[in-house]
Structure formats: structure tokens, C-alpha cells
Design a protein around this motif. Structure first.
Motif, PDB file in Angstrom:
ATOM      1  N   VAL A  85       0.871  -1.164   0.000  1.00  0.00           N
ATOM      2  CA  VAL A  85       0.000   0.000   0.000  1.00  0.00           C
ATOM      3  C   VAL A  85       0.908   1.214   0.000  1.00  0.00           C
ATOM      4  N   PHE A 111      -1.966   0.366  -4.897  1.00  0.00           N
ATOM      5  CA  PHE A 111      -2.261  -0.807  -4.085  1.00  0.00           C
ATOM      6  C   PHE A 111      -1.872  -2.022  -4.915  1.00  0.00           C
ATOM      7  N   GLU A 137      -1.611  -4.437  -9.986  1.00  0.00           N
ATOM      8  CA  GLU A 137      -1.826  -3.100  -9.444  1.00  0.00           C
ATOM      9  C   GLU A 137      -2.471  -2.280 -10.548  1.00  0.00           C
TER      10      GLU A 137
END
Lengths: 415, 84
Positions: A85, A111, A137
Motif C-alpha cells: 500500500v 495498491f 496493481e
């Protein structure tokens, strides 16, 4: 540079007979091991990486879980998940020209997740492992497979290992209207990536990695490990967002070679210092690639049990130094480096040092499992401080200096 | 550098190969018996550690490798990433 839309990777479904043969082989192999009580392990870990200002900050939360099971002594399975993250600021335009600095940063939020699984087969002196991972991602996708094998020789005093991995990655990029690299623009945002949006495309990147290792026990207190690693990357390796001011037109999207061949040799040595009941671990690594980056890494670790048998304390230090890529320049207007250009500070001349400590606590239940189920628990908490110096990545003539902290907490359960 | 030394200088690969052969040969003379491996089998003496330590090491490499221009020495597995 590839500008056409890449051919999609053809995915042929394996035949049913291949699945049957594989399943039968695994069953026979596993059945030959002596059965025993099921062993299940669960590992969870969280790592925080925080890099401070100047020139953008970065915060990365990295949680992961890993579940393993060994139905028999010779057969094991594992599955895992991890994430990154990411939040902070990253370089948008590297704009160091004619002594006037105007580095532009952009906020970054991403993320990234990776799901993985695999199995292991063990015979008396041989272990074979295979795995698959899928990472995704907003602007990047990755499929990878890996295989490894190791064998023990000379009454298990020597271990030889080989490993291979291949990645099929896809990178989101802007559809470029001009074939001239100096006129290409960076990707503005990732929201349209991997959709039918005609303003974005996907560029392929294939990675092949090979590793060979030799681990040797030399005495009851001393062992070494020699590792050779090689990785070949072929495809789009630029940061699609990053632009570099060449001083002759608008900033252009970073442009680096499509092929990068990387090799490294690492030597590690573990010595138990009996008088102070401490393990001394030393490692060095030399690296070179076809972009002419050369690096050296030195690591030292001391670890010993403190206070109680199950409590370990580890202290470590690390030094890293590298030269710049042959096409790297701090100012492409004054010092051009051929047809390629980059604003990536990880391709500049840099060095870093790191120091850290970790406590690990791992009591075992012994013959009587806790609750009739749990045989071992392991907890660890550690922190590292890293200092980076970039001698030819300057901000208004001043070499960049950054610091970072890494904090990691983990818990493992063995059933 | 003289012509003779240039002509007969062994290549780096040959020298590394000879050194490795000598080391492996020397290793063949060494056997650490199972009953002598109490210390070597302890987690603090294992390369890469046990499962718990291996996961921690993988996290550390993931954090560090993305900030440097090099790689190697710690396995080949893992999904690729943008990591920019």
C-alpha cells in the motif's frame, strides 16, 4: 522501442491428460514418504517502509500472510498473499537543466497485491519446489513461475541448488503520437489502464532469472554459501509517468534500453563464536549489468540468545555502493549520454548504509502441544535505519541525501 | 604490458573456474558428521533462517531492492512489480 500494441500472450489450456499425469506423479511421489501427523504453518508479517523528505516522501505498508501444509514428510503445499500500500510523492519531471532546478513531483497512491502458491517434493537427498505468482496493481500486471531443486552430498555436508523463474509482465503506458523518443509524453494517470480506453496501451516485459548455489559445512562451527545469480529483462522498463527535461523541447518520457542483463555473485559465511555464544554472519555481493551499473554490498550480522532460550537478539549493518548507468546524466542538456535518458535516481551513483536490530521470540511446546494443537509460536519485531547518498543526483547543484526507516513485525504459528 | 604476458594471461573465467574446482575439491575432504551439527542446525546459523526468518528476509529484500539498481544472491521467485 516498441510502439505497436504487443501480441497478447497465447494461453493454451493444458490438456486433461497432462493434469492426470501430473496428479498421478505427485501422488506416487508423496505416497513414498512416510506419513505422519499433519503439519500446518501460518506466517503473517507487516513491514513499514518510510522515506522522508526532501524531494518527495514515500510510505509503504507491506502486509503478507503465508499458509503452508505438509500432509506427508515428502510433500508440501503453500499459498500466500502480500500487498504494497503505497502513498507519497514520486518524481514526475526530472528537470535539472542548466543549473536551474525544478523537480516536479506527483502524489502517488497505489495498491499492489500478489497471490502465490506452490508445492515441494522431498526425497532423501533431493528437494524440488515449484510455484506460481500473480501480481496486479493499477498500472502493472505480472504472471510468474519458478522452479528450484537442491541436493545434499558428502553426508549432507554440501548442498547444491539451482533455481529458475520467468515473469510475463504487462506495463500500462500512454499511446504515443510521435515515434521520436524525445517527443513522447509520460502517462498522466492509471485510471484508464487495462481498459479499452484508446489513449493507453500495454507494453510487455519478460524476465528470466537463474540462480545456482553451493552451501558447504566446513566445521561444526563454520559454513559458507556461494551464489551466482543472473537475470535478463526484455521489454518496457521505463517508468511510464516519469519525464525528463532534455532542454531542447518539452519534457520527454523516460527512455531506457529494452534489454538488461544482470549478474551477481554473493558469498556468505556463518561462524559461531563459541566464547561469546554468538553467531557472526558476513556476506558480500558483487553485481554488474549491461547498463554498466556495478555495485558492491557488504553485510554483517550478529545474533545470539539473550535472557531466555527462546529469545534472540540480532544486530546488523549493511553498506551498499553503486556506479551509475552508462546513459545516466544529472543534466542531459549539458551532459547528454547518447540516445537514452532517465530521471531514475536508482540508476545514479549512490551509496547507502544501514543499521538495525531485531528481537525474535520462539518458544516451543515440546511433546505436549498447547491446546493439543499448537507446537510453536514465533514473534519478532525489528527496525532498521537507512541513509542514502546520491552524489550525481542533485537538486539545484546539491547532491540528494535521504533517510528511511524500516519497521517489521511478524507472527508465525506451527500446528 | 609485454606481449608474452598478454598472450598467455588466463582469462578471468578460467581463473574463477580453477579456483572453484580447488574449493570444491577441498570441500570433498571435509565431512561434518550429523552429531557435530548441533550448532549449525540452530536458526541463528542457518542461511536464510527458518520459515519465520525467511519471510522477514523476503520483506526486507523487497523494501531494499526497489531502492537500488542491483539484485541477486537471495532467490529468484516472486511476482514482478512497477515499484516506482
Amino acid at each position: 522501442m516498441q510502439l505497436i500494441r504487443p501480441r497478447s500472450i497465447t494461453r493454451r489450456a493444458p490438456s486433461r491428460s497432462a493434469f492426470v499425469a501430473l496428479a498421478a506423479g505427485l501422488t506416487v511421489f508423496a505416497a513414498e514418504g512416510s506419513p505422519r501427523g499433519e503439519v500446518v504453518s501460518f506466517d503473517s508479517r507487516y513491514t513499514l517502509y518510510r522515506e522522508g523528505t526532501p524531494y518527495g516522501n514515500m510510505l509503504v505498508h507491506n502486509p503478507s500472510v503465508l499458509l503452508g501444509a505438509k500432509p506427508t514428510e515428502s510433500f508440501g503445499l503453500h499459498a500466500g498473499w502480500q500487498a504494497d500500500v503505497v502513498s507519497g510523492a514520486s518524481v514526475k519531471i526530472r528537470n535539472e537543466t542548466r543549473g536551474v532546478d525544478a523537480v516536479t513531483t506527483a502524489s502517488v497512491k497505489d495498491f499492489r497485491q500478489v497471490a502465490s502458491g506452490g508445492f515441494s517434493l522431498e526425497r532423501k537427498y533431493v528437494t524440488f519446489e515449484a510455484g506460481y505468482a500473480y501480481g496486479w496493481e493499477h498500472d502493472y500486471k505480472s504472471h510468474s513461475v519458478d522452479f528450484s531443486a537442491k541436493t545434499e552430498l558428502l553426508q549432507r555436508s554440501m548442498e547444491l541448488s539451482i533455481a529458475y523463474a520467468r515473469n510475463w509482465d504487462s506495463v500500462c503506458d500512454r499511446v504515443q503520437s510521435d515515434i521520436d523518443p524525445t517527443r513522447r509524453r509520460g502517462l498522466e494517470k492509471s485510471t484508464a489502464c487495462f481498459t479499452a480506453d484508446p489513449t493507453v496501451t500495454t507494453r510487455p516485459l519478460v524476465l528470466d532469472a537463474f540462480q545456482a548455489g553451493w552451501t558447504q559445512l566446513w566445521s561444526p562451527l563454520f559454513a559458507t554459501q556461494l551464489i551466482y545469480s543472473r537475470q535478463v529483462l526484455n521489454g518496457f522498463q521505463s517508468n511510464p509517468y516519469r519525464e525528463v527535461n532534455l532542454g531542447v523541447s518539452s519534457p520527454a518520457q523516460e527512455y531506457v534500453p529494452e534489454v538488461r542483463d544482470r549478474q551477481a555473485v554473493a558469498l556468505k559465511a556463518n561462524l559461531y563464536l563459541r566464547p561469546i555464544k554468538t553467531a557472526l554472519r558476513v556476506g558480500v555481493r558483487a553485481y554488474r549489468d549491461t547498463w554498466d551499473i556495478r555495485s558492491f554490498t557488504g553485510e554483517v550480522e550478529l545474533e545470539r540468545y539473550v535472557l531466555v532460550d527462546a529469545l534472540r537478539l540480532r544486530l546488523r549493518g549493511r553498506y551498499y555502493t553503486q556506479g551509475s548507468a552508462t546513459f545516466y546524466s544529472d543534466d542531459y542538456y549539458l551532459v547528454p549520454r547518447g540516445k537514452y535518458f532517465t530521471g531514475d535516481r536508482e540508476l545514479s551513483t549512490m551509496r547507502s548504509w544501514m543499521a538495525g536490530a531485531r528481537f525474535a521470540f520462539g518458544p516451543s511446546a515440546g511433546q505436549q502441544r498447547w491446546g493439543g494443537l499448537l507446537s510453536k509460536v514465533e514473534l519478532s519485531l525489528g527496525g532498521d535505519y537507512v541513509s542514502y547518498d546520491y552524489s550525481d543526483f542533485t537538486i539545484a547543484g546539491t547532491p540528494l541525501h535521504k533517510t528511511a526507516i524500516i519497521v517489521s513485525f511478524g507472527a508465525s504459528l506451527l500446528f | 604490458m609485454s606481449r608474452r604476458s598478454t598472450k598467455h594471461a588466463p582469462s578471468m573465467a578460467l581463473r574463477v573456474g580453477v579456483l572453484l574446482a580447488l574449493l570444491v575439491g577441498a570441500a570433498g575432504c571435509v565431512t561434518v558428521k550429523p552429531q557435530q551439527r548441533g550448532v549449525l542446525s540452530d536458526p541463528i546459523m542457518r542461511f536464510g533462517g527458518n520459515g519465520h526468518d525467511a519471510v522477514e528476509q523476503a520483506h526486507f529484500r523487497h523494501a531494499i531492492d526497489n531502492r537500488e539498481g542491483s539484485f541477486g544472491g537471495d532467490g529468484v521467485a516472486g511476482g514482478g512489480c512497477g515499484c516506482n
